[in-house]
Structure formats: structure tokens, C-alpha cells
Design a protein around this motif. Structure first.
Motif, PDB file in Angstrom:
ATOM      1  N   HIS A  10      15.091  11.833 -21.249  1.00  0.00           N
ATOM      2  CA  HIS A  10      14.927  11.338 -22.605  1.00  0.00           C
ATOM      3  C   HIS A  10      16.295  11.226 -23.285  1.00  0.00           C
ATOM      4  O   HIS A  10      17.124  12.114 -23.167  1.00  0.00           O
ATOM      5  CB  HIS A  10      14.031  12.286 -23.392  1.00  0.00           C
ATOM      6  N   ARG A  32       3.007   3.350  -3.713  1.00  0.00           N
ATOM      7  CA  ARG A  32       2.643   4.446  -4.611  1.00  0.00           C
ATOM      8  C   ARG A  32       3.006   5.797  -4.016  1.00  0.00           C
ATOM      9  O   ARG A  32       2.965   6.808  -4.687  1.00  0.00           O
ATOM     10  CB  ARG A  32       1.155   4.378  -4.940  1.00  0.00           C
ATOM     11  N   PHE A  33       3.341   5.806  -2.733  1.00  0.00           N
ATOM     12  CA  PHE A  33       3.772   7.065  -2.149  1.00  0.00           C
ATOM     13  C   PHE A  33       5.269   7.201  -2.369  1.00  0.00           C
ATOM     14  O   PHE A  33       5.992   6.225  -2.441  1.00  0.00           O
ATOM     15  CB  PHE A  33       3.473   7.094  -0.653  1.00  0.00           C
ATOM     16  N   GLY A  34       5.727   8.408  -2.441  1.00  0.00           N
ATOM     17  CA  GLY A  34       7.154   8.608  -2.592  1.00  0.00           C
ATOM     18  C   GLY A  34       7.513   8.878  -4.036  1.00  0.00           C
ATOM     19  O   GLY A  34       6.820   8.450  -4.948  1.00  0.00           O
ATOM     20  N   PRO A  35       8.610   9.604  -4.232  1.00  0.00           N
ATOM     21  CA  PRO A  35       8.960  10.014  -5.587  1.00  0.00           C
ATOM     22  C   PRO A  35       9.410   8.830  -6.428  1.00  0.00           C
ATOM     23  O   PRO A  35       9.883   7.822  -5.918  1.00  0.00           O
ATOM     24  CB  PRO A  35      10.099  11.007  -5.375  1.00  0.00           C
ATOM     25  N   LYS A  36       9.263   9.001  -7.729  1.00  0.00           N
ATOM     26  CA  LYS A  36       9.683   7.950  -8.652  1.00  0.00           C
ATOM     27  C   LYS A  36      11.080   8.269  -9.181  1.00  0.00           C
ATOM     28  O   LYS A  36      11.594   9.365  -8.995  1.00  0.00           O
ATOM     29  CB  LYS A  36       8.701   7.879  -9.826  1.00  0.00           C
ATOM     30  N   GLN A  37      11.638   7.277  -9.819  1.00  0.00           N
ATOM     31  CA  GLN A  37      12.949   7.464 -10.450  1.00  0.00           C
ATOM     32  C   GLN A  37      12.813   8.484 -11.582  1.00  0.00           C
ATOM     33  O   GLN A  37      11.872   8.418 -12.354  1.00  0.00           O
ATOM     34  CB  GLN A  37      13.370   6.106 -11.014  1.00  0.00           C
ATOM     35  N   GLU A  38      13.766   9.403 -11.665  1.00  0.00           N
ATOM     36  CA  GLU A  38      13.701  10.387 -12.745  1.00  0.00           C
ATOM     37  C   GLU A  38      13.977   9.715 -14.089  1.00  0.00           C
ATOM     38  O   GLU A  38      14.731   8.747 -14.168  1.00  0.00           O
ATOM     39  CB  GLU A  38      14.732  11.491 -12.518  1.00  0.00           C
ATOM     40  N   ILE A  39      13.356  10.244 -15.115  1.00  0.00           N
ATOM     41  CA  ILE A  39      13.586   9.708 -16.457  1.00  0.00           C
ATOM     42  C   ILE A  39      14.103  10.851 -17.323  1.00  0.00           C
ATOM     43  O   ILE A  39      13.517  11.921 -17.338  1.00  0.00           O
ATOM     44  CB  ILE A  39      12.277   9.151 -17.073  1.00  0.00           C
ATOM     45  N   GLU A  85       1.115  11.693  -5.160  1.00  0.00           N
ATOM     46  CA  GLU A  85       0.443  10.926  -4.102  1.00  0.00           C
ATOM     47  C   GLU A  85       1.413  10.758  -2.955  1.00  0.00           C
ATOM     48  O   GLU A  85       2.476  10.164  -3.109  1.00  0.00           O
ATOM     49  CB  GLU A  85       0.047   9.545  -4.620  1.00  0.00           C
ATOM     50  N   ARG A  86       1.051  11.324  -1.813  1.00  0.00           N
ATOM     51  CA  ARG A  86       1.882  11.149  -0.632  1.00  0.00           C
ATOM     52  C   ARG A  86       0.990  10.711   0.508  1.00  0.00           C
ATOM     53  O   ARG A  86      -0.170  11.101   0.594  1.00  0.00           O
ATOM     54  CB  ARG A  86       2.587  12.457  -0.263  1.00  0.00           C
ATOM     55  N   LEU A 128      10.682  12.453 -16.839  1.00  0.00           N
ATOM     56  CA  LEU A 128      10.123  12.532 -15.498  1.00  0.00           C
ATOM     57  C   LEU A 128      11.123  13.319 -14.673  1.00  0.00           C
ATOM     58  O   LEU A 128      12.265  12.903 -14.513  1.00  0.00           O
ATOM     59  CB  LEU A 128       9.920  11.132 -14.929  1.00  0.00           C
ATOM     60  N   ARG A 141       0.815  -1.222   0.000  1.00  0.00           N
ATOM     61  CA  ARG A 141       0.000   0.000   0.000  1.00  0.00           C
ATOM     62  C   ARG A 141       0.839   1.259   0.000  1.00  0.00           C
ATOM     63  O   ARG A 141       0.353   2.345  -0.245  1.00  0.00           O
ATOM     64  CB  ARG A 141      -0.909   0.003   1.223  1.00  0.00           C
ATOM     65  N   TYR A 142       2.102   1.110   0.337  1.00  0.00           N
ATOM     66  CA  TYR A 142       2.899   2.325   0.477  1.00  0.00           C
ATOM     67  C   TYR A 142       3.761   2.603  -0.745  1.00  0.00           C
ATOM     68  O   TYR A 142       4.413   3.622  -0.822  1.00  0.00           O
ATOM     69  CB  TYR A 142       3.774   2.225   1.722  1.00  0.00           C
TER      70      TYR A 142
END
Lengths: 692, 447
Positions: A582, A573-580, B392-393, B361, A570-571
Motif C-alpha cells: 500500500h 490461477r495457480f502460482g503466487p501473485k505479484q505482491e502489493i 490455489e495450487r 498482498l 487453466r494454469y
């Protein structure tokens, strides 16, 4: 039939508030109430929002013996005086002001009070509804309480008028036009009647009083009860604002009956158990959070404390969790509802029973010793040889003075649920893996819970895991706790719980992995073993991780059920994602500039060769027309060709295709004409030379 | 076209009535996300008295509480398509059927419309209450039979020490979710008292979160009867209090204990078994107050405004970008503090440049006053892209912004024109052309 949701809900609530309904333990009014009273009734600059609330606060403070009234006195007395002097006051206005005054004792001149008394007497004469009678009569009673003569001359008549509103079932109507009868009104009416009796200048007709006494008995027939003997009055849901909850209704009846009993001679024929049941109800509520409820509870309990019918004695246990380890004593307090001392009495522990263990000797008829100093009856449990567990204790109170039997209600036998706790010893815990024959016990390991050692076992599906231990109570009996299971957790995810069964004084579980294959989904790998033993009576309940077992199981056949889906993270989806970032297409590789320029030079070489060739050949321009007109057209023709070539140059430099084609079209037409002239001239001159 | 006025006038009239109504009630709105009007459904009005402390903390924070019996025949959540309340407190565990026209679907619609819900059950929880919880992704432990009251959470290792309650169903739990947004900045020192039924979270539901969990030694069973089979719920799988934040940012709190809101629990001292610390007061008041602030959107509510993007060096928003353009993207994010919008300052807001999948991103940088911005080069892939902010936090409302923008390739005249590598070709062409010109002259006039 419409269900009576109100009372049902209250029942649920009371059950929720108390632990277990049949053996609810009640405590007399304590300091919790006193501190709650001070939190609930908070005057602003000595004033409460209304005189009614002022009375509630003052009366509560008075009964509980808390609160500082001097500031309230200073701020409220002017309001009271103003209310009493105001000619337009309603009966309720007088009533509120007078009852506040009865506690505060404001400096009010006797003329004012006499004036109020005569106004109230007039109001009584003109009254037709129960509330008007009530306010006026009680108001007059308070005037009398201030030492001013307030005799009601027509007491018989007023008594009769109020009685006329009563119904055959002991309840009252609020006024003669309203057919709805109410229990709440009955309480008010009884209080008013009691007022009339005490205000009367002569004797009120005993036969009438007898009828009212009879009404009261009938009123008590409609009392409602819970399983545990708690009694209360409750009204059917009446529409509108007149609805009063069970607490307000019960309080009203208690006030009415107690005041009536106080003024009439002879005893009311109400069993002490009923008063006891009501007291129990009022105490069960605990500490109400609304000031009006709080007042109703405290006020009606104060009436019960001092009533003439019978005074309930509350038997309460300060502690129902007794530890054998610390050798706690069984303590019992017997007090009145406000916690004041009871008359001399003896408490008997009539019976001790438990549903859990059959062979425990039940204690019967033990007299509790009395500690005069702390007003506590006590009994040492250790000599009784009672083992740990959950017990239902039955107590009985016997009063020393037989005369007191008529004054006090003891509520008969009372049941209490008591937990005796103690330290349970885990004996001989062993764990190990056995082969199919179950014989080779060499691999059994002794466990020591006090150490942090973890076992690590290895098994395959043809083997069994065995765990056994004994649980011994302080008295040496076998103990069967409520919670006793082991948990196998596969790599921290899939859990399996196995309950342990007791046999022959020991707990034993033998996990036959072959039989469990389906249940554990053929999942090989490391399983963590957790043992949980716990019980309400066990002081050392625990959850231990015993270690782990590595299972090697066969591959699952095709049609086997899959392990249940594990819950999603459940957790995540919280928190930043890896930068992408191009990744752009890399530009095509080009040769170095120098190379390009070198080749540019090479491409220009043939032009040079061509020019040199022309010069070597010795070209001339002798054929150029000499006459003016053909020369002009030749110049224009070559200028046109040059312009076309220049246009190509410009096309490369800046023009786009559209501009270029447009210009090329124009130049083309021009070239056709000039070219034709030039070429035809050249043709004619060449034929001329040929013919010449 | 005979009578245009009546058809126009009716909606206008309704509109004005609606706006008047909403003005009068100070209703829930995007500008002020905190709830105002709360409906409290109870089994018995005595709860008003026994749970008065909790209600008075709500009232002192400006909430309008409307108490109704759950079977009140006049019960309604909405009238003329308008919701009458912003939030609902279901303190009526035993209600079999709501009064009026309210039913399970009505409650779910209320939440689907973005309103908040607090549901408190206890061992008498009815099927209706259980169903509402199930719809929110929470499964209460089932009662075994009608005579047998529902299983309670029992914990023999972390119960609250009490002289009068010995069956260890009064749990003292201090296993909280780690989020200052949900539970406030101040740490909850005292354990929270709980007595009631446990629940588990639906494995497939990712929106529901445990706020207060039971200890690993807890289990759910009836304390009065012997266990005949292993308990269905054990250990940390038992949730005592759970929250849901729906996709529409409606917030739901579910607990199996109505008692934990009661004055008695709020005022009671607490000593956890095995611990020598005696707390003067249980953590219930702080826990429930803080979490109600979250549920009723006093905290953790974000809004994003002024989403802008433009080419570097320009200020106007273009309708199309060319590949390889350099662009700047900015958005302002504010957090509702209960009374005003305050700049939201973090360093993990990210923007995606998205077509089927994110091409870029990037984490936005903040100016600490709520403005987040970044710049990047448009990828060399053309098509219809989106600027996406999916924020979403834990504890915050989710932000989901997307703005569509097409990206085109180079036009024919936007390519590089004078490529050095091609100079030999140009040189060849032009020298041929020059030679041609000379040749024409020489050829025509040579004698």
C-alpha cells in the motif's frame, strides 16, 4: 421384456478385451496363466481360507503343473483329517475334504475312509436335494479313488432320484420344492449322475442313460452365442445368491457333460463345433483376476482337453502384425487348449481378402509348411506378392488321419485379421504458392523430410497454396493411408485441418485462400503448416512441420463469424501473485523548525513593544482600590481573567473542548460577579471625583 | 407451549442415530478427508474379475468397495439424506439408464456434495455417461451413427508395439501433467497404455485439466472405416485422462478407456513405437494408483486452522483496527497425508488485505511447522476490510479464508497536537492574551 444385461455386458467386455469381435484371436493357455495362478492362489502358512479354495488352488496347480504343494500338504492334511473324523460334518464338508485329499493324498487310515463311505451312503439315502446328492456321490467317488471299496448298492434308485429333478428342457432343479430350473444345476446333476454310474455295482439301465443323453442334447439347444461363434451357457438373473455368471454356468455344464460322457458307453450326440465354441469362450476370457473364475476356467478347459466327445484344436497366430521390411513369416500354431501338440495335420490358407484395395491379388489355397521342431506352421509372405495393408485371412485345418476327425473339432474355417506393414516411400513432395491462374509453378519447392529445412511461404488471399506428393508401397503401388491431412495453425492457436484427397496416383491439395476466407476467419498472420501421414500398415508414419506461410488477408467484413473462443489458461490461477504494497499518503510538507521558531519570536515582538510603550507612557496603578473589600474583588476579578486565559493555555496543552467549556462556564459566572463589583466600584469612585 | 419435549426429542434422536451411523461407517469427514466407502457400478460383474488388480490395490489401501450392476433396481447413493458412499466409480460405459432412483442429477448432486467420482468410458459409451462427462467439462468424441462404433483414438507414431494388435489404437502415452501432488513423487517411467475414446476439454471450463494427453500425431477416428472428413479431434487437443477439482474440492477423474484399468493392461509390458526401451510393465498400475490416491483425497488435501491477527505487541484479536496500525496475521496450514495431518511447508502462501480490491498482498513466511505469519501496516484508507487467503495450487485443494475486519480513521484526539509549524500562531495568540491581561489592569487602574 427385461433385457439380459449380464450377457450383454459380458459381450461388451469380451469385445473390449479382444480387438475386433469377428476376427478375435485366441491363444491357448500359456505361461501368463501359470504365473497368474501363482499370484492368485497364495497360501498363508500353507493354508487357504477354506477347503474349497484349497481344492481350487490345488486343482489349478495340478492342471497347470505349477506350485509347490509340500507345505500346503503339511498344513492342510490335519484339517482334512479332522473334517473326515468329525461326526457332525455336512455332505459339503465331506465333499470338500475328500476332494482336497484326492489331490494331496494325505495319510488317512482306510477305516476312516470306510467310515466316511458308510456315512455318505446314509446321506445319499436320506438326500432329497440335488446338492446333497451331488456332494455325497462325488464324495463317495473320491473315497473310491483312494482305493477303498465304495460301491453304491442302490445305484438305480439314486440315478432315478436325481433324474426326477430334471426338466423337459434339459435343465435341472436344485430340489423338488423349487420350481426354478437352472443350467448350472444341470451341470451339477450330470456330474452326479456320472458319479452314480461309476459307483454302481452293476450296469445302470441303458434306457435311462439314453434319456439323459437326450436331455444333454436339449440342454445344448439353449446355448447362447456371439457373432464370432463363441458359445456359452448363461442363466437368467435369479434372485438372491444363487446367481452364477456365464463362466461358472458354462464350467459347470462342461464338467457335467464331460464326466458323463466319460463314464457312459457310446458317444454323445453333440457336434464338435459346440465344444469348440465353448472352448473359444473359455479362452476368450483371458486371465481372470478372481481365483474362483480362474479355477472354473482352467478346470473346465482341462475337462474339454480330455473329453470323449471331441477335442477342440485351437488355431492361433502368435503374431498378426507382420512386417514386409523384416520379411516376417506368417506363423500359425495349432494346439489343444492347453497348448499341447495336435495330431498330424495341414493348415491351409484358404483365402486372403482385403476391403481396402480392390486390385490386390488375393491369395488362395496356400498350404502352410510345418516346422516339426517348433510345432509351427509357417508361410513366407514375400513370394506371395501381397502388398501392405489389412487382410482377413481364412484358414482351414485338414487332419491327416481320417480317424481323428471324430476325436478332434477344428472349428471349420477361421478368420484372422492380419496387418502387413512396410515402409512407404513419399515421392516427389512439393509445396508452393500459385497465382490465381494456377500456372506459375516456378515457386514450387521440393520438400525433403529427412532434412530439417522449413519452408517459408508468403501469400495473399488471391493466391493458392499447393502441396502434392505420392505415396508408394514396397511393391510399387499407390498407398492410401488412413490418416493424411495438413494442419494450418494460426500463431499457435486456431487450427484448421484439411484432408488430402488422392487423384491420379498422387495426393494433392490446393488451398484457395479466397474461398477459405470465411473458414479461417480472415485471420492474417503466420500459419504453421503440419503434415500428418499415418496408417496401421505404414511403418514410417510421421507428423512433420513443413514450415510456415505468412498470409495477408483483407479485413473481415462486419457480419463474419469470430474465431471460436480459445480455451482459458487453466494454469494461470495457480502460482503466487505479484505482491502489493500500500502506498501511504505522504504527510504535508512543513517548513523547517527553525523558521517556525523565528516566526514565533517575531510574534512575541509586539508584546514587548506594548510593554515598552506602557513603560514609556509611565502608566501607574494608582487607581487600585485602597479599601479592603473592593481591592479583594478587583484581585479576584483579575485572577479570574488570568484563570480564563490559563484555561485557554491548558485547552491547548491537554484539555478537550468539553472540559474547557465546563470550566469556562464556572469561571464566567465568577467573572460576572467579581467584574460587576469591581467595575461598579470603579464607576462610583470616578463619579465621586467628577462631582468633587 | 404445551409439549416442548416431542418436538425436541425427534431431532435429538435423529442426531444420535446419524452420529451413530457415521461412527460405525467411519465416514467422510473434515478431519479425515480420505474416502472410505466406494460404490463401483459395472455393466457386468465380470469386470470384478478382469479388473481385479486395480480393485485389489484399492482394497489393500483400506477402501470398502461395493460392486453393483449399474441397472440394479436397488441402486441408491443416499438414504434419509445421508450419502451411503464417499466415492463412486462408474465402470459401466454402456449403461443407458441407472437402476433404482439414480439418474444424472443424482450423480451430479453426489459430486456437488463434495464426493469423488471416477468415470471410465469406452467406445460403447452411452449418452448418459457422455452427459455426465459433459457436465464435468469434458466432451467425448461423438459417435457418428448408431451402426458405426464411436471413434477411437488412433496414433500411428506413439502406439504400443504389439504382435497381435496392429491397428494402432493401443496408445502408449507418456505425456503427463507435471505435478507431484497428482501423480506422486516417483516419476512414471513406463508409458501408460490406453485404448478407448478421446475427449476434449470444454474451452470455458477452467477447472478441468489434462493428466494424460495424446501425442500431436494422434487423431480420433474409426479405424475400420475410411475417413470421409477430417477428424474432429486431433493432436494435443485430445485428452486421454482428465481430472476436475470442483470448487467444493470434490475430485473427478474422467477417462475414455475402461481397459486401462484392466489386469491385462496393468500387467502388460509396453514398448512405445520408435523407442527401443521395452518396459517390463506398463505405467498403468503406477499411474492409476497414484491418481486414485489423489482422487480419493489421500494426497493434496489442505486445511487451514487458527487464523489469527492482532496488533504488533498485543495478543488479543481486536474488533477494529485504526488506519496505520501495525498488525500481525498468522494461519496454520496442514496437509493430509492419507493417515494424519502433516505441516504444509511452502513459501508461496499469500494474504490479502482486501476491500473491493487488495490493498496489501503479502507473502507469508513459514516456520516450517505449518505456521505462516506476516506483519504489515494497515493502509490509511478506512472501511470494512477482509483478510483473505486465496490459495490455489495445482493438485491441492483450494483454501479460501476470509475474515472481515473494519478499519477506522483517527479519532479527533488522535491527531498530532503540537505542530511546530503552528507555533507562530500559538505565540501570537498567547502574546495577545498576555497583552490583554496587562491592558485590562492598566486600563482600569491607571490614573
Amino acid at each position: 421384456m427385461a433385457p439380459d444385461h449380464g450377457s450383454f455386458g459380458l459381450g461388451a467386455l469380451i469385445c473390449a478385451l479382444m480387438l475386433i469381435c469377428p476376427a478375435a484371436s485366441i491363444r491357448p493357455i500359456s505361461d501368463a496363466h501359470r504365473s497368474a495362478a501363482l499370484e492368485l492362489f497364495v497360501p498363508v502358512d500353507g493354508l487357504f481360507p477354506s477347503l474349497e479354495e484349497t481344492y481350487h488352488a490345488l486343482r489349478t496347480f495340478l492342471i497347470l503343473g505349477v506350485g509347490e504343494t509340500s507345505e500346503i500338504n503339511r498344513a492342510t492334511c490335519p484339517v482334512v483329517l479332522e473334517k473326515l473324523k468329525s461326526p457332525s460334518s455336512s455332505p459339503k464338508g465331506f465333499y470338500d475334504a475328500l476332494r482336497v485329499n484326492s489331490i494331496l493324498g494325505c495319510q488317512i487310515g482306510s477305516e476312516t475312509l470306510e467310515d466316511v463311505a458308510s456315512q455318505l451312503r446314509d446321506l445319499i439315502k436320506g438326500a432329497d436335494s440335488l446338492m446333497d446328492f451331488y456332494y455325497s456321490v462325488i464324495g463317495l467317488l473320491h473315497v473310491k479313488g483312494q482305493g477303498v471299496s465304495a460301491v453304491l448298492s442302490d445305484a438305480q434308485g439314486v440315478f432315478h432320484s436325481i433324474k426326477a429333478l430334471s426338466q423337459s428342457d434339459g435343465r435341472w432343479r436344485f430340489d423338488s420344492n423349487n420350481a426354478e430350473s437352472s443350467t448350472h444345476a444341470a451341470g451339477i446333476a450330470l456330474e452326479a449322475l456320472a458319479g452314480v454310474v461309476s459307483l454302481a455295482d452293476g450296469e445302470v439301465d441303458q434306457s435311462k442313460i439314453g434319456i439323459v443323453k437326450h436331455d444333454i442334447v436339449k440342454l445344448f439347444d439353449s446355448i447362447k452365442s456371439y457373432d464370432d461363434g463363441t458359445l456359452y451357457f448363461h442363466e437368467k438373473h435369479i434372485d438372491g445368491s444363487e446367481y452364477e455368471g456365464p463362466l461358472a454356468t458354462t464350467a459347470s455344464v462342461v464338467r457335467g457333460v464331460a464326466s458323463f460322457a466319460a463314464v457312459v458307453s457310446g458317444k454323445l450326440n453333440i457336434p464338435g463345433d459346440k465344444i469348440f465354441g465353448i472352448a473359444k469362450f473359455l479362452l476368450t476370457i483371458g486371465v481372470p483376476g478372481i481365483s474362483k473364475d480362474f479355477f472354473n476356467q482352467i478346470d473346465s478347459l482341462s475337462y474339454i482337453e480330455n473329453n470323449r466327445i471331441s477335442i477342440p484344436l485351437i488355431l492361433s497366430l502368435p503374431s498378426t502384425v507382420l512386417s514386409l521390411t523384416t520379411k516376417d513369416q506368417l506363423k500359425v500354431e495349432v494346439t489343444t487348449v492347453f497348448g499341447s501338440a495336435a495330431p498330424p495335420l495341414t493348415v491351409n490358407l484358404v483365402q486372403t481378402s482385403t476391403s481396402e484395395v480392390k486390385n490386390t491379388p488375393t491369395v488362395e489355397n496356400q498350404e502352410l509348411q510345418f516346422d516339426q521342431e517348433n510345432n509351427i506352421h509357417y508361410l513366407d509372405i514375400v513370394p506371395l506378392k501381397i502388398d501392405i495393408g489389412k487382410y482377413t485371412l481364412k484358414f482351414e485345418i485338414s487332419l491327416h488321419d481320417p480317424e481323428n476327425l471324430n476325436i478332434y473339432a477344428t472349428g471349420g474355417r477361421m478368420q484372422y485379421l492380419v496387418f502387413l506393414t512396410g515402409y512407404v516411400k513419399v515421392d516427389n513432395p512439393q509445396i508452393g504458392v500459385l497465382d490465381t491462374d494456377g500456372e506459375s509453378s516456378a515457386s514450387l519447392v521440393k520438400l525433403d523430410f529427412s532434412k530439417l529445412d522449413k519452408v517459408s511461404l508468403v501469400a495473399n488471399h488471391l493466391q493458392k497454396m499447393r502441396l502434392s506428393f505420392q505415396l508408394v508401397t514396397p511393391l510399387g503401388h499407390t498407398f492410401k493411408p488412413h490418416q493424411v491431412y495438413i494442419k494450418l495453425r494460426h500463431e499457435g492457436r486456431v487450427e484448421h485441418i484439411f484432408q488430402l484427397e488422392s487423384s491420379a496416383r498422387q495426393y494433392k491439395i490446393q488451398l484457395d485462400f479466397l474461398a477459405l476466407l470465411e473458414q479461417i476467419y480472415y485471420l492474417s498472420g503466420r500459419y504453421e503448416i503440419e503434415l500428418a501421414i499415418g496408417d496401421a500398415a505404414m511403418e514410417n508414419s510421421f507428423l512433420h512441420i513443413l514450415g510456415h506461410i505468412d498470409l495477408t488477408l483483407p479485413d473481415p467484413p462486419e457480419k463474419v463469424s469470430r474465431p471460436p473462443p480459445q480455451s482459458v489458461d487453466r494454469y494461470s490461477r495457480f502460482g503466487p501473485k505479484q505482491e502489493i504494497l500500500h502506498i501511504f499518503r505522504t504527510p504535508e510538507k512543513r517548513p523547517p523548525k527553525e523558521l517556525s521558531f523565528t516566526f514565533l519570536g517575531f510574534t512575541l515582538l509586539p508584546l514587548g513593544g506594548f510593554l515598552i510603550g506602557l513603560l514609556t507612557l509611565g502608566v501607574n496603578l494608582k487607581g487600585f482600590p485602597s479599601s479592603s473589600l473592593p481591592a479583594l474583588s478587583s484581585i479576584l476579578f483579575h485572577a479570574g481573567i488570568a484563570a480564563t486565559l490559563l484555561l485557554y493555555g491548558l485547552f491547548w496543552l491537554k484539555f478537550d473542548l468539553f472540559t474547557t467549556l465546563k470550566l469556562l462556564g464556572l469561571l464566567g459566572v465568577f467573572l460576572v460577579f467579581t467584574g460587576h463589583r469591581t467595575l461598579s466600584y470603579l464607576a462610583s469612585t470616578s463619579t465621586k471625583t467628577k462631582t468633587n | 407451549m404445551a409439549k416442548p419435549f416431542p418436538t425436541l426429542a425427534i431431532p435429538l434422536f435423529l442426531l444420535s442415530v446419524v452420529s451413530l451411523l457415521s461412527l460405525r461407517c467411519g465416514a467422510f469427514s473434515a478431519d479425515r478427508p480420505t474416502d472410505r466407502r466406494l460404490l463401483v457400478l459395472v455393466d457386468d460383474l465380470a469386470i470384478r474379475s478382469s479388473h481385479s488388480l486395480y480393485f485389489s490395490t484399492l482394497q489393500s489401501r483400506g477402501y470398502d468397495l461395493d460392486f453393483k450392476l449399474a441397472d440394479d433396481p436397488s441402486l441408491a447413493l443416499s438414504r434419509y439424506g445421508q450419502y451411503l458412499y464417499d466415492g463412486l466409480l462408474l465402470f459401466s460405459p454402456s449403461v443407458q439408464r441407472f437402476g433404482g432412483s439414480l439418474d444424472l442429477a443424482g450423480i451430479l448432486d453426489f459430486v456437488d456434495a463434495g464426493h469423488d467420482l471416477i468415470l471410465a468410458a469406452d467406445s460403447s459409451a452411452s449418452d448418459l455417461i457422455r452427459e455426465i462427462a459433459t457436465e464435468c467439462g469434458v466432451d467425448f468424441d461423438e459417435a457418428i451413427s448408431f451402426q458405426d462404433p464411436a471413434a477411437l483414438v488412433i496414433d500411428h507414431t506413439s502406439y504400443a508395439v504389439s504382435e497381435t494388435e496392429g491397428d494402432h489404437t493401443l496408445i502408449a502415452s507418456d505425456i503427463f501433467i507435471e505435478s507431484t501432488t497428482i501423480l506422486g513423487d516417483e516419476k512414471i517411467e513406463a508409458p501408460v497404455l490406453f485404448r478407448g475414446i478421446g475427449h476434449s476439454l470444454n474451452a470455458a471450463n477452467s477447472l478441468v485439466l489434462k493428466v494424460l494427453s495424446a501425442s500431436p500425431a494422434a487423431y480420433s477416428a474409426n479405424p475400420a472405416t475410411k475417413l470421409s472428413s477430417p477428424p474432429s479431434l486431433t493432436g494435443s487437443a485430445i485428452s486421454l485422462v482428465s481430472i476436475v477439482q470442483a470448487r467444493n474440492n470434490a475430485r473427478v477423474l474422467i477417462t475414455g478407456s475402461l481397459d486401462m484399468f484392466s489386469n491385462r493392461f496393468l500387467k502388460s509390458g509396453v514398448q512405445k513405437a520408435g523407442s527401443s526401451i521395452k518396459n517390463e510393465k506398463s505405467g498403468n498400475q503406477q499411474f492409476l494408483t497414484e491418481i486414485s490416491k489423489w482422487v480419493f483425497h489421500e494426497r493434496g488435501h489442505l486445511k487451514a486452522i487458527n487464523v489469527r491477527h492482532h496488533k504488533v505487541g498485543e495478543t488479543n484479536e481486536p474488533s477494529i483496527y485504526r488506519i496505520n496500525d501495525d498488525l500481525e496475521y498468522s494461519v496454520e496450514i496442514y496437509e493430509w497425508s492419507g493417515s494424519s495431518w502433516k505441516p504444509y511447508v511452502v513459501d508461496d502462501v499469500q494474504v490479502q488485505f482486501y476491500m473491493m480490491s487488495p490493498y496489501v498482498l503479502k507473502t507469508l513466511s513459514t516456520d516450517k511447522k505449518g505456521l505462516y505469519s506476516t506483519s504489515f501496516k494497515v493502509p490509511d484508507v478506512y472501511g470494512v476490510f477482509q483478510f483473505k487467503v486465496e490459495y490455489e495450487r495445482l493438485g491441492y485443494t483450494s483454501l479460501s479464508l476470509s475474515k472481515q475486519i473494519p478499519v477506522r480513521p483517527f479519532r479527533h484526539n488522535e491527531y498530532e497536537r503540537f505542530i511546530t509549524t503552528a507555533f507562530p500562531y500559538y505565540g501570537a495568540s498567547f502574546s495577545t492574551m498576555a497583552a490583554f491581561f496587562i491592558f485590562t489592569v492598566v486600563y482600569l487602574y491607571n490614573k
